[in-house]
Design an enzyme around this catalytic site. Structure first.
Site: not given
Ligand code: 3H9
Length: 706
Positions: A68, A107, A110, A130
């Protein structure tokens, strides 16, 4: 950022019989409202288009879907909701296949679970993280995952939030196939064609049967409930996760989804979600120090460490673990042998726990070399000095480094409070000198304060951040002052704790209150663990320069005078009978405290736990505001990350500055003014705090400023 529409971020293209749906929403394909709309439209289109016999969903760029869009949480919801999108995908009348590369998290997974078939390629990262954001999977993840892989495996995945690779996902049954190559699109298309060739039916995860052994599933849930209650102290979402999975076992799918939604919204509303998501963004923001934008890091192929004590050895291990070679310098052979032994001990510990083989240890140590001559550092790209905390001693080391190191080598000091400007000014290449403040044990603790002296060149700062990345540390940029960010705050909140102890709270009550707030340990237990003699030595050294009007609580000195240095001597603030690590309260310490109260003319009074925390946090926040005001920390979020990564501040509260914003700055300022009535010298409100309150602003408003 230019405005987008759902058509920009989700494209569709008919490739023969397959409707190829590509999510292309940089940087990580998060499921923003546009992406959700685009996905929904794509499925509608597939159902309506006779030419399309199947749908293939892929992600453009480095990931499938990261989850998400976290930035939307806390804002008014925009339809369609992700659960609705997932339900629509699952209801599609034609087979939907997800081909996963990179992250399929939260998500994102999901969405894949709502598809009818799943393939992942090498390097894919699947997970439901999450819980780390104070949430639970809210788009069917708590209902579909257990139906697909069973209650136990689902609970493990969702409660841990861990990422798994394609191989493990295949073994668990989370995906149906692993692609041979790394090309998700090619593998996905091939898979779809295979499925079409055998007329594979639409297969909905809601109908999967991994929960059919109801008794075993309920037993797994009961066990998870018991363990979670014990382990997830103070956390809100883990028990909600168990509740949602219990519903998956006991209730029809649609009922389970309803409960999941209700619990998800409760989590969204919880302050823990706000704290944890702040931490998520803050730990990414700290990487963007001004120097890292404009300057290129220098080479980092060989590292020198001066000093083989606990800190030097810990740093050497951190460097070795990053795959880099280390040259350790000590003053004589015996000290060098001790330094090497300190390093080996860490790896022997891992071998004893079965986490490392003797061969691996030998391979790692092959990158270690030692010398008693500084000349061995002639080719080092970066040298970290970790010798005794004394300006004269450090300057002598830097004079040697100045003599032997090649031009362009980065010269770093691990001092925790000395004046790095003075060290830099003492040699001929001040622009190459920087502070790298590691925290003990240096191979484990994640925080690295990058202390930036006046004359340092930008590419040296960029190199320090690059080193942090290689060592998998979280760097925070700090300015030069006594204690930088972390230890400066620590000194102040410890002083607040000392004052409360002398005024009537027992150290045991203070520790319990601080622990109940969410720190792993209270301040007195921390002193016992680190060794009371360390702080005592510092206090003695600073005695001459201490403000004579400042309150000075002598209780810790009385314990140290008795040789009670904490765990290592069997007693400190606590008693440690027979080497036990969990100390017990000591009536003799309480008697010493009483005597000190009398000496200081204090009539003890009662404190509630709440009062203790108000003072503790007011002291912490106020000093945090001071370090931001003085430019020692770039932004409030740098203070937050320092405390989260180096001082055990509970992550779910986001850090002290985020906490202050949530409590409200006027309330914190009012507390400080109230406490100032007793001790106006200690409780001086930070000018920044006063200014923010006057403007009706908060710390968050300063976080964009770096
Ligand atoms: C969810 O999914 C809830 C659902 O179950 C239900 C919904 C109803 N959103 O980490 P990075 C940004 S909860 C917005 O440096 P990497 C991050 O801030 C979500 N922005 O890259 C950064 O921005 P900036 C569950 C996001 O390659 C840029 O992207 N998912 C999101 O080292 C690059 O990120 C998670 O918890 C996001 N979801 O790692 C996963 N994710 O460039 C969270 C990242 O402006 N994300 N950004 O600083 C991660 O674990 C890592 O970002 C990922 C990539 C492994 C994907």
């Amino acid at each position: 950022m230019p405005p987008t529409s759902s058509a920009d971020v989700v494209t569709r293209e008919l490739r023969g019989k397959v409707l190829l749906v590509t999510i292309d929403h940089a940087p990580v394909n998060a499921l923003s409202a546009d992406v959700r709309r685009g996905l929904l439209a794509a499925i509608e289109a597939a159902d309506a288009d006779h030419a399309a016999e199947a749908v293939l969903i892929v992600g453009a760029g480095r990931n499938f879907i990261a989850g998400a869009d976290i930035r939307e949480f806390g804002k008014p919801p925009v339809p369609p909701s992700l659960p609705d999108v997932c339900n629509r995908i699952e209801a599609c009348t034609k087979p939907v296949i997800a081909a996963i590369h990179g992250a399929a998290l939260g998500g994102g997974l999901e969405v894949a679970l709502a598809a009818h078939y799943r393939l992942a390629v090498e390097g894919a990262k699947l997970g439901l993280p999450e819980v780390q954001l104070g949430l639970l999977p809210g788009a069917g993840g708590t209902q579909r995952t257990p139906r697909l892989i069973g209650a136990q495996a689902a609970l493990d995945l969702i409660l841990s939030g861990r990422h798994i690779g394609a191989k493990e996902a295949l073994a668990l049954g989370l995906i149906d196939r692993m692609g041979e190559s790394g090309d998700a699109l090619a593998e996905g298309l091939a898979y779809v064609h295979e499925l079409l060739a055998v007329h594979a039916p639409v297969r909905r995860t809601r109908d999967a049967t991994a929960l059919s052994d109801r008794a075993a599933s309920l037993a797994a849930a009961a066990k998870a409930r018991e363990e979670t209650a014990k382990k997830s102290r103070g956390l809100f979402s883990p028990l909600k996760i168990v509740e949602a999975v219990e519903a998956a076992i006991e209730q029809p799918f649609d009922e389970g989804l309803k409960l999941e939604r209700k619990l998800f919204l409760q989590c969204i509303d919880s302050p823990q979600r706000a704290g944890l998501i702040h931490a998520f963004f803050a730990e990414r923001e700290v990487l963007k120090a001004p120097e890292t934008r404009d300057a290129k890091p220098r080479a980092l192929d060989s590292i020198g460490v001066v000093g083989g004590g606990t800190m030097g050895a810990g740093i050497a291990v951190a460097v070795l673990d990053a795959g880099l070679p280390v040259t350790m310098i000590e003053r004589d052979d015996a000290s060098l042998a001790r330094g090497r032994a300190h390093v080996e001990k860490v790896y022997d510990g891992l071998i004893a726990k079965g986490r490392l083989t003797a061969e691996k240890k030998a391979a790692i140590l092959a990158r270690w070399s030692g010398s008693t001559s500084y000349d061995a550092l002639a080719h080092a790209d970066l040298v970290i000095e970790a010798v005794f905390e004394d300006l004269g001693v450090k300057k002598a080391v830097f004079a040697e480094l100045d003599r032997v190191c090649k031009p362009g080598a980065v010269l770093a000091t691990n001092t925790s409070y000395l004046d790095i400007d003075a060290i830099a000014a003492s040699i001929s290449r001040a622009a190459d000198v920087i502070g790298l403040h590691f925290f003990s044990p240096a191979n484990i603790m994640k925080l690295l304060e990058v202390v930036v002296p006046r004359q340092v060149s930008a590419d040296v700062v960029a190199t320090a951040f690059e080193l942090a990345k290689k060592l998998r540390k979280t760097p925070v940029r700090a300015g030069v002052c006594d204690g930088f960010i972390g230890n400066r705050l620590l000194a102040v909140y410890r002083a607040a704790a000392d004052a409360m102890m002398e005024d009537g709270a027992s150290p045991y009550q203070i520790d319990a209150a601080v622990r109940a707030f969410g720190f792993p340990m209270g301040p007195f237990r921390v002193i016992d663990l680190a060794g009371g003699d360390i702080g005592w030595a510092t206090r003695k050294r600073r005695a001459a320069t201490r403000n004579p009007n400042a309150r000075y609580v002598q209780i810790a000195d009385r314990l140290c005078e008795r040789g009670w240095f904490g765990q290592k001597t069997g007693r400190g603030f606590y008693l440690y009978p027979e080497g036990s690590r969990s100390g017990v309260p000591d009536p003799e310490v309480e008697a010493i405290i009483d005597a000190e109260r009398q000496r200081a003319g204090v009539t003890p009074r009662n404190f509630t736990d709440e009062e203790i925390m108000r003072r503790y946090m007011a002291a912490l926040v106020n000093e945090g505001a001071n370090v931001v005001h003085e430019g020692i920390a770039l932004r409030p979020l740098d203070v937050d990350v320092t405390l989260l990564y180096g001082y055990g501040f509970p992550r779910y509260r986001g850090g002290p500055m985020k906490y202050a914003d949530m409590v409200g700055l006027p309330a914190i300022l009012a507390d400080i003014r109230e406490f100032a009535k007793e001790d106006p010298l200690f409780w001086q409100a930070s000018p920044l705090l006063v200014d923010l309150v006057a403007r009706g602003a908060d710390f968050a408003s300063l976080n964009q400023a770096g």
